[in-house]
Design an enzyme around this catalytic site. Structure first.
Site, PDB file in Angstrom:
ATOM      1  CB  VAL A  17      -0.956   0.005   1.213  1.00 10.24           C
ATOM      2  CG1 VAL A  17      -1.759   1.311   1.274  1.00 10.24           C
ATOM      3  CG2 VAL A  17      -1.902  -1.193   1.161  1.00 10.24           C
ATOM      4  CB  CYS A  18       3.985   2.073   1.855  1.00  5.97           C
ATOM      5  SG  CYS A  18       3.461   1.505   3.495  1.00  5.97           S
ATOM      6  N   PRO A  19       3.800   2.294  -1.335  1.00  9.98           N
ATOM      7  CG  PRO A  19       4.385   0.620  -2.863  1.00  9.98           C
ATOM      8  CD  PRO A  19       4.059   0.852  -1.409  1.00  9.98           C
TER       9      PRO A  19
ATOM     10  CD  GLU B 272      -0.810   5.556   2.122  1.00  4.45           C
ATOM     11  OE1 GLU B 272      -1.828   5.952   2.706  1.00  4.45           O
ATOM     12  OE2 GLU B 272       0.195   5.127   2.718  1.00  4.45           O
ATOM     13  CB  ILE B 273       5.318   7.102  -1.560  1.00  5.55           C
ATOM     14  CG1 ILE B 273       5.406   6.726  -0.075  1.00  5.55           C
ATOM     15  CG2 ILE B 273       6.531   7.911  -1.990  1.00  5.55           C
ATOM     16  CD1 ILE B 273       6.483   5.713   0.256  1.00  5.55           C
TER      17      ILE B 273
END
Length: 179
Positions: free
Chosen positions: A51-53, A55-56
């Protein structure tokens, strides 16, 4: 957890700011680095996740819109600057990030903010901090749910009006007037 009206904690951390060579890949970032600017500081759980990439990249795609509002974006996790560097080199969407990735490896900033999870990683939290260092917006989601950078920008726009803004207000629309 710190919230609206609280002072954003003092911090000094290493950050990954590039990928070209070790001499320019890292920088020290602290409260004075972007003095007088708004900050959008978003924390994510871990590098090399799913999920993190998304959002980034979402924040990176909107970086110029934040800059146009005199707001510096800072991404942060409890991973080291070296892990950030390896991830940026490995992930095509992260290679050319226009903002620093803070490495809170001592977990001092996440602890001071109250967003260090029981698992030892940062919660998925976003803070809008005004030029005086006061937290004006906090947004936290479950680790499995990505946040919406457009909503963060909408709230920044509303905060910068210093007016009353109704539900779903967008920049350029009328604000509320007290009769």
């Amino acid at each position: 957890m710190l919230t609206i009206g609280d002072k954003f904690p003092q911090f000094k951390v290493k950050a990954t700011v590039g990928i070209d060579n070790l001499g320019t890949a890292f920088a020290d970032i602290d409260n004075e680095t972007y003095k007088g600017k708004w900050l959008c500081v978003f924390f994510y759980p871990k590098d090399f996740t799913f999920v993190c990439p998304t959002e980034i990249k979402g924040f990176a795609d909107m970086n110029q819109q934040f800059l146009d509002r005199d707001c510096q974006i800072l991404a942060a996790s409890t991973d080291s600057e070296f892990v950030h560097l390896a991830w940026r080199k490995d992930h095509k969407d992260l290679r050319d990030l226009p903002f620093p990735m803070l490495a809170d490896i001592k977990k001092e900033l996440t602890t001071a903010l109250g967003i260090l999870g029981e698992d030892g990683v940062a919660q998925r939290a976003t803070f809008l901090v005004d030029p005086d260092g006061i937290i004006r917006f906090v947004y936290v989601t479950d680790g499995s749910v990505g946040r919406n950078p457009q909503e963060v920008l909408r709230v920044l726009d509303a905060l910068q009006t210093d007016e009353l803004c109704p539900c779903n207000w967008h920049k350029g629309e009328e604000t509320l007037k007290v009769a």
